[in-house]
Design an enzyme around this catalytic site. Structure first.
Site, mmCIF file in Angstrom:
data_model
loop_
_atom_site.group_PDB
_atom_site.id
_atom_site.type_symbol
_atom_site.label_atom_id
_atom_site.label_comp_id
_atom_site.label_asym_id
_atom_site.label_seq_id
_atom_site.Cartn_x
_atom_site.Cartn_y
_atom_site.Cartn_z
ATOM 1 N N GLY A 209 5.104 -3.244 30.867
ATOM 2 C CA GLY A 209 4.860 -2.000 30.153
ATOM 3 C C GLY A 209 5.922 -1.748 29.101
ATOM 4 N N SER A 210 6.200 -0.495 28.861
ATOM 5 C CA SER A 210 7.110 -0.098 27.799
ATOM 6 C C SER A 210 8.567 -0.192 28.235
ATOM 7 C CB SER A 210 6.819 1.344 27.379
ATOM 8 O OG SER A 210 7.166 2.239 28.433
ATOM 9 N N GLY A 214 10.276 0.530 31.843
ATOM 10 C CA GLY A 214 11.225 -0.361 32.510
ATOM 11 C C GLY A 214 12.439 0.381 33.013
ATOM 12 N N GLU A 231 8.499 -7.039 32.152
ATOM 13 C CA GLU A 231 8.077 -7.503 30.830
ATOM 14 C C GLU A 231 7.782 -6.267 29.993
ATOM 15 O OE1 GLU A 231 4.532 -9.346 28.295
ATOM 16 O OE2 GLU A 231 4.685 -10.218 30.311
ATOM 17 N N CYS A 265 1.734 -8.016 23.788
ATOM 18 C CA CYS A 265 3.194 -8.023 23.874
ATOM 19 C C CYS A 265 3.788 -9.169 23.071
ATOM 20 C CB CYS A 265 3.639 -8.142 25.327
ATOM 21 S SG CYS A 265 3.145 -6.750 26.363
#
Length: 463
Positions: A209-210, A214, A231, A265
């Site tokens: 995610g963002s 994180g 990630e 991503c």
């Protein structure tokens, strides 16, 4: 009364599905069941685990047409492309299942007289996986299959945009005969997701995610000593060298920038072109982007669907407007795309030149159908600009010179270096990020290290 999640389809703004969110009692039951089931699953011979998971992959792929349609309605990918995610799921899952015996086998450091010494990989316990909407199966499978193959149980929390994906996982595992409790899913609020990750019964968290998400994961697990795999996205660059095969580069770089409406991503978001090829590259790139067909993803002729939501499209619109106001030149006329409509998720693709790193579009993650192209004078110039980012997921070098690609790649601050390709995950290679692109590793033999712990055996056989 429990809260409800509503998935709004970007296709037409309708409510695609509604699901109740799990309450505290349901979360507690799931975690207790996961702990109990894992104790038996970890003792299941690895060959039996392989057989179950292979049946699950077969059951999943058998419903590829239904699954592809659900992807399109939930997050907007063109139906002409959505089936590729099922094929990618099969490739990654099959590879990770096949290599498991070798990846999880005992490691012998060498003979020593009178001793039997080896290192064994041991399952961690309960693995919580938080998966995103943009590639809802390809991101989740990277964590789910290795975790299960290693002997862990899994609790999957999928994005509110793609909740049906979690249910499809469960359906396939049930058909395959996976023991009850080894895989479960929960539809959760953000607050309860953080509580899940921080629960003492969870032994590892895999999150995609963002950057902000994180940091939330790190805070959630701060009260216990467990690892996390994160990630967190990218601002991935491509470098077009003077010796490039230009037609090949244009076709593949543009696809890497605009596939999935740029919502990848590892999609290309910055392009640096050697000054000797700049004008030709830009001309060919604009010609190719102009051929895209923006429209409903349910239409088989569409190859550029809507963004996932209007707010995401507005973010990209603002990046473009800010860049143009600062001196960038927009080379695509949005009016040539009939489906382009401000105030909706439907956004025409855009190519920008006269950009620099002071502009948001060249520094912030766009996650949409826009790319900036800059002229560079040398490899040194390109390396400096490629590394000038808070992110480091992938970078691609387009050249006829493999030695040059290796020299440049060694100096790039990135998790993966591509030559003459981009926006692709090879399951045989480690998938990693540096800087704000995250930490940890999935895929490849090395990926199994994240979902296991080493246990050393030091046996003295002669006294």
């Amino acid at each position: 009364m429990s809260e409800t999640l509503r998935t709004i389809s970007p296709v037409d703004g309708s409510v695609y599905v509604e699901r109740p969110l799990a309450d505290a009692a349901a979360i507690n039951t799931v975690l207790d069941r996961a702990q109990k089931a894992q104790k038996a699953w970890r003792n299941t011979p690895i060959g039996e685990r392989q057989a179950v998971l292979r049946r699950a992959v077969t059951a999943f792929v058998a419903k590829k047409d239904e699954i592809a349609a659900e992807i399109s309605w939930q997050m907007g990918r063109p139906i002409s492309q959505a089936g590729g995610e099922v094929a990618g799921f099969e490739e990654r899952a099959t590879y990770m299942i096949d290599i498991a015996p070798d990846a999880l086998g005992d490691y012998n450091p060498g003979e020593k007289a009178g001793f039997n010494r080896f290192i064994r990989r041991e399952a961690l316990g309960v693995v919580a996986i938080v998966a995103p909407w943009n590639f809802p199966y390809l991101t989740a499978v990277n964590g789910v299959i290795p975790a299960l193959m290693a002997g862990n149980s899994v609790v999957l929390k999928h994005s509110h945009q793609t909740p049906v994906c979690a249910e499809r996982f469960a359906e396939a595992f049930a058909e395959a005969g996976l023991p009850e409790g080894v895989f479960q899913y929960l539809h959760l609020s953000h607050a309860d997701t953080e509580k899940l990750m921080g629960d003492r019964r969870v032994d590892f968290v895999n999150f995609t995610g963002s950057v902000g998400g994180g940091h939330a994961v790190q805070r959630a697990v701060a009260g216990k000593f467990i690892a996390t795999g994160l990630e967190l996205g990218g601002k991935d660059p491509a470098y077009i060298r003077s010796d490039v095969n230009l037609d090949h580069a244009v076709e593949n770089v543009i696809d890497g920038a605009f596939f999935n409406t740029g919502q990848s991503c590892c999609g290309i978001e910055r392009i640096y072109v050697h000054e000797s090829r700049f004008d030709d590259f830009v001309e060919k790139a604009v010609a190719l982007v102009s051929q895209y067909r923006l429209g409903s993803p349910i239409d088989a002729s569409t190859n550029l669907g809507p963004m996932v939501r209007t707010s995401s499209a507005d973010f990209v619109r603002n990046q473009i407007d800010d860049a143009v106001a600062a001196g960038a030149e927009a080379l695509i006329d949005p009016a040539t795309f009939a489906a382009n409509a401000p105030g909706t998720p439907y956004l025409a693709p855009q190519v920008l030149i006269n950009v620099d790193h002071s502009m948001r579009v060249m520094s912030e993650e766009s996650f949409g159908p826009v790319v900036g192209i800059m002229k560079v004078a040398s490899d040194e110039d390109a390396i400096r600009l490629m590394n000038d980012s808070e992110f480091g997921l992938t970078a691609s070098i387009w050249t006829a010179d493999e030695d040059a690609a290796l020299r440049i790649g060694d100096r790039l601050e990135t998790g993966t270096v591509f030559m003459n390709r981009a926006d692709y995950l090879d399951p045989a290679l480690a998938w990693v990020g540096v800087k704000n692109s995250g930490r940890g590793c999935t895929l490849s033999k090395i990926g199994y290290e994240s979902v296991t712990r080493p246990k050393s055996f030091h046996l003295r056989t002669k006294i």
